[in-house]
Design an enzyme around this catalytic site. Sequence first.
Site, short mmCIF file in Angstrom:
data_model
loop_
_atom_site.label_atom_id
_atom_site.label_comp_id
_atom_site.label_asym_id
_atom_site.label_seq_id
_atom_site.Cartn_x
_atom_site.Cartn_y
_atom_site.Cartn_z
N GLY A 18 0.79 -1.23 0.00
CA GLY A 18 0.00 0.00 0.00
C GLY A 18 0.83 1.28 0.00
O GLY A 18 1.82 1.42 -0.72
N TYR A 158 -11.77 2.21 15.00
CA TYR A 158 -10.84 2.75 14.02
C TYR A 158 -10.90 4.28 14.04
O TYR A 158 -9.86 4.95 14.10
CB TYR A 158 -11.19 2.21 12.64
CG TYR A 158 -10.27 2.67 11.54
CD1 TYR A 158 -8.96 2.19 11.47
CD2 TYR A 158 -10.69 3.58 10.59
CE1 TYR A 158 -8.11 2.61 10.47
CE2 TYR A 158 -9.84 4.01 9.59
CZ TYR A 158 -8.55 3.53 9.52
OH TYR A 158 -7.70 3.96 8.54
N1 NAP Z 1 -6.07 1.95 2.09
C1 NAP Z 1 -6.97 2.84 2.48
O1 NAP Z 1 -8.07 2.94 1.91
C2 NAP Z 1 -6.65 3.76 3.62
C3 NAP Z 1 -7.49 4.85 3.85
C4 NAP Z 1 -7.20 5.73 4.88
C5 NAP Z 1 -6.10 5.50 5.69
N2 NAP Z 1 -5.31 4.43 5.47
C6 NAP Z 1 -4.19 4.24 6.38
O2 NAP Z 1 -2.98 4.36 5.66
C7 NAP Z 1 -2.00 3.48 6.21
C8 NAP Z 1 -1.51 2.56 5.10
O3 NAP Z 1 -2.65 1.92 4.56
P1 NAP Z 1 -2.55 0.86 3.37
O4 NAP Z 1 -3.94 0.57 2.91
O5 NAP Z 1 -1.54 1.34 2.41
O6 NAP Z 1 -2.05 -0.35 4.19
P2 NAP Z 1 -1.96 -1.89 3.79
O7 NAP Z 1 -1.77 -2.10 2.33
O8 NAP Z 1 -3.07 -2.59 4.49
O9 NAP Z 1 -0.60 -2.20 4.50
C9 NAP Z 1 -0.48 -2.08 5.88
C10 NAP Z 1 0.97 -2.20 6.20
O10 NAP Z 1 1.09 -2.13 7.62
C11 NAP Z 1 1.80 -3.27 8.05
N3 NAP Z 1 1.32 -3.68 9.34
C12 NAP Z 1 0.04 -3.81 9.75
N4 NAP Z 1 0.02 -4.23 11.04
C13 NAP Z 1 1.30 -4.35 11.42
C14 NAP Z 1 1.93 -4.76 12.61
N5 NAP Z 1 1.23 -5.13 13.69
N6 NAP Z 1 3.28 -4.77 12.65
C15 NAP Z 1 4.01 -4.43 11.57
N7 NAP Z 1 3.48 -4.04 10.41
C16 NAP Z 1 2.13 -4.01 10.33
C17 NAP Z 1 1.54 -4.34 7.01
O11 NAP Z 1 2.57 -5.29 7.04
P3 NAP Z 1 2.21 -6.87 6.86
O12 NAP Z 1 1.46 -6.97 5.56
O13 NAP Z 1 3.55 -7.52 6.85
O14 NAP Z 1 1.36 -7.20 8.03
C18 NAP Z 1 1.55 -3.53 5.73
O15 NAP Z 1 2.87 -3.30 5.31
C19 NAP Z 1 -2.69 2.71 7.33
O16 NAP Z 1 -2.43 3.35 8.53
C20 NAP Z 1 -4.16 2.83 6.96
O17 NAP Z 1 -5.00 2.71 8.09
C21 NAP Z 1 -5.55 3.56 4.44
#
Ligand code: NAP
Length: 289
Positions: A18, A158
Amino acid sequence: MRPPLDSGTVLITGACSGIGREIARQLAHRARTLVLVAHSAERLAGLRAELEVLNPTLGVMLLPCDVSRPGEVGDMLAELSRHFISVDVLVNAAGAGERGLFARQRWGSIERMLLVNVVAPLLLVRRLLGPMLARGRGGILHIGAGAGQLFLPGAATYAASRRCLDGFIESLRLELEGTGIVLTQVAPGPVDGSEPQDDGERQGPQPLFHISAERCAREALAGFERGAALVYPGRAHRWVMTVLPRLPRAVRRALGRRVARDLQERSGAEAALMAEKPLGLVEDIPSLA
Ligand SMILES: NC(=O)c1ccc[n+]([C@@H]2O[C@H](COP(=O)([O-])OP(=O)(O)OC[C@H]3O[C@@H](n4cnc5c(N)ncnc54)[C@H](OP(=O)(O)O)[C@@H]3O)[C@@H](O)[C@H]2O)c1
């Protein structure tokens, strides 16, 4: 004042997918060293191989770690110290989110959201800020979520975790004025993944509020570089986030109430179960005694 991204050491949590992964890609030609943190050692190794092709002179250090465990975060930071690595920029992109009616969520997942979204960023900032202050330069880019500023039935924990960090970042930013440290919060709406298949799987045009992880990372870094306090990536999302939080609470509650009603209707069977067994029904809630 600009964050020391060029030729700096940048630690990115949530780096293996992501937004975190996209930030790593976009910094590959700029940073001296990227320290990549996520759960999965295997996926981190895949990312390192890709980054080394993009820039063979880039230093890449992999630190697989579960950031929901403060002990593992401590060990990870100790490993950095053992290698005499000081972090110029921290990017908090690891996040955990799970939908569901609060009363039906398992305590384990509620706790994990709080540990990943609240405790881990605070711990990392607390541990890395001191050396940045001593050097008189540094940067913290926090990837939060627009959810922190909304009333979100179906995502109460959340939203709470994001609201908590919103208050933290805005307050800390004021404490850091004049110290040489740039602190920026990014509050995205829906972001699609950075893997090619994510685009391939989508049927039809991209929904209005969705943006790619690539665009989210690009706008996040641009905002960070101009020292913005808060970045809403994506035009449609930016517009909504400018308008929605300014509406009177009564209007926002009314909008949320409709969402809650839809949710309850859709999970009719679950709602019926809740009526039979109100609260206390999830066995893994720890006793407060
Ligand atoms: N995607 C959306 O629509 C969206 C919208 C608003 C905000 N956000 C925020 O933006 C940020 C990135 O989102 P994303 O969608 O790009 O994320 P994502 O693709 O779900 O990836 C999450 C990342 O965080 C890591 N992670 C999660 N739990 C962990 C833990 N306990 N220890 C170590 N690593 C951990 C995962 O590693 P592993 O895969 O190895 O577990 C992965 O690299 C997050 O904070 C999310 O809440 C996302």
